[in-house]
Design an enzyme around this catalytic site. Structure first.
Site, PDB file in Angstrom:
ATOM      1  N   ARG A  22       0.235  12.458  -7.481  1.00 17.86           N
ATOM      2  CA  ARG A  22       1.122  13.217  -6.601  1.00 17.86           C
ATOM      3  C   ARG A  22       2.129  13.966  -7.476  1.00 17.86           C
ATOM      4  NH1 ARG A  22       2.842   9.111  -3.159  1.00 17.86           N
ATOM      5  NH2 ARG A  22       1.100   9.672  -1.815  1.00 17.86           N
ATOM      6  N   ASN A  86       8.194   2.519  -5.153  1.00 14.95           N
ATOM      7  CA  ASN A  86       6.894   2.571  -5.802  1.00 14.95           C
ATOM      8  C   ASN A  86       6.901   1.619  -6.981  1.00 14.95           C
ATOM      9  OD1 ASN A  86       5.585   4.981  -4.445  1.00 14.95           O
ATOM     10  ND2 ASN A  86       7.488   5.905  -5.173  1.00 14.95           N
ATOM     11  N   ASP A 102       1.613   5.272 -11.052  1.00 17.95           N
ATOM     12  CA  ASP A 102       1.769   4.550  -9.794  1.00 17.95           C
ATOM     13  C   ASP A 102       0.765   3.398  -9.745  1.00 17.95           C
ATOM     14  OD1 ASP A 102       0.752   5.065  -6.456  1.00 17.95           O
ATOM     15  OD2 ASP A 102       2.597   4.093  -7.048  1.00 17.95           O
ATOM     16  N   ASP A 104       0.162   1.374  -7.074  1.00 16.10           N
ATOM     17  CA  ASP A 104      -0.292   1.083  -5.716  1.00 16.10           C
ATOM     18  C   ASP A 104       0.684   0.296  -4.847  1.00 16.10           C
ATOM     19  OD1 ASP A 104      -2.841   2.195  -6.596  1.00 16.10           O
ATOM     20  OD2 ASP A 104      -3.196   0.247  -7.516  1.00 16.10           O
ATOM     21  N   ASP A 106       3.776  -0.921  -2.917  1.00 17.23           N
ATOM     22  CA  ASP A 106       4.995  -0.250  -2.471  1.00 17.23           C
ATOM     23  C   ASP A 106       5.794  -1.214  -1.612  1.00 17.23           C
ATOM     24  OD1 ASP A 106       4.229   2.414  -3.475  1.00 17.23           O
ATOM     25  OD2 ASP A 106       2.738   2.363  -1.874  1.00 17.23           O
ATOM     26  N   ASP A 119       0.160  -1.712   0.748  1.00 12.76           N
ATOM     27  CA  ASP A 119      -0.960  -1.375  -0.134  1.00 12.76           C
ATOM     28  C   ASP A 119      -1.406  -2.483  -1.084  1.00 12.76           C
ATOM     29  OD1 ASP A 119      -0.951   1.134   1.091  1.00 12.76           O
ATOM     30  OD2 ASP A 119       0.419   1.962  -0.395  1.00 12.76           O
TER      31      ASP A 119
END
Length: 176
Positions: A22, A86, A102, A104, A106, A119
């Site tokens: 992202r 995050n 990241d 995964d 959160d 997640d």
């Protein structure tokens, strides 16, 4: 290397395999030192790895750390300040953009400090697919534990007054 305060920088999040996850077109730098980089986004373009693009709906203050396995987004809404954490590698600024990986997991936090882990299935799946080492998993899980502890203690960056003060300063600086 640190970005300059009052400049806009590009923010990139990757996955463990090096793929782009992202990007945020710009984050206005409010603070940059060896402990953290604080940016504000407001109606900023976000690009997803699947090609989707969208504009952030509300102002948000981002807290990035060069030595912590998480970063925090404080979203300022009419109903209060919400936090999205995050679990990610420590963030680095390379002169071009602020970057992290990241991982995964959160943590979503509401204005009353209630929280939910998100997640977990994606974390397990990607851990297998991308071969997260035991050492890496320990760092990720420690990052999650640290965030939960900061939420429970309502310490920075989970301090509504601190977030509000940064946002007010941002408004003063950008509306001159």
């Amino acid at each position: 290397m640190l970005p300059k305060v009052k400049e806009s920088i590009y923010i990139q999040s990757f996955k463990h395999d090096g793929s782009l996850h992202r990007t945020w077109a710009k984050g206005y730098v409010m603070e940059a030192n060896e402990k953290r980089i604080v940016c504000v986004t407001n109606k900023t373009w976000v690009s997803e790895s699947d090609g989707r693009r969208w504009v952030t709906r509300e102002p948000a203050i981002y807290f990035f750390y060069p030595d912590k396995w998480f970063n925090v987004i404080s979203m300022i809404r009419k109903t209060g300040i919400y936090y999205y954490c995050n679990i990610a590698s420590p963030s680095i600024y390379d002169g071009e953009s602020l970057k992290n990986i990241d991982y995964d997991l959160d943590l979503k936090v509401n204005p009353q400090y209630g929280w939910t882990i998100l997640d977990e299935d994606e974390y397990v799946e990607h851990g297998i697919e991308m071969g997260y080492s035991e050492e890496l998993k320990k760092a990720i899980e420690k990052g999650l534990d640290q965030v939960i502890e900061l939420v429970a203690d309502r310490k920075s960056p989970f301090d509504h007054d601190e977030v509000s003060a940064i946002y007010e300063r941002y408004l003063e600086e950008t509306q001159r």
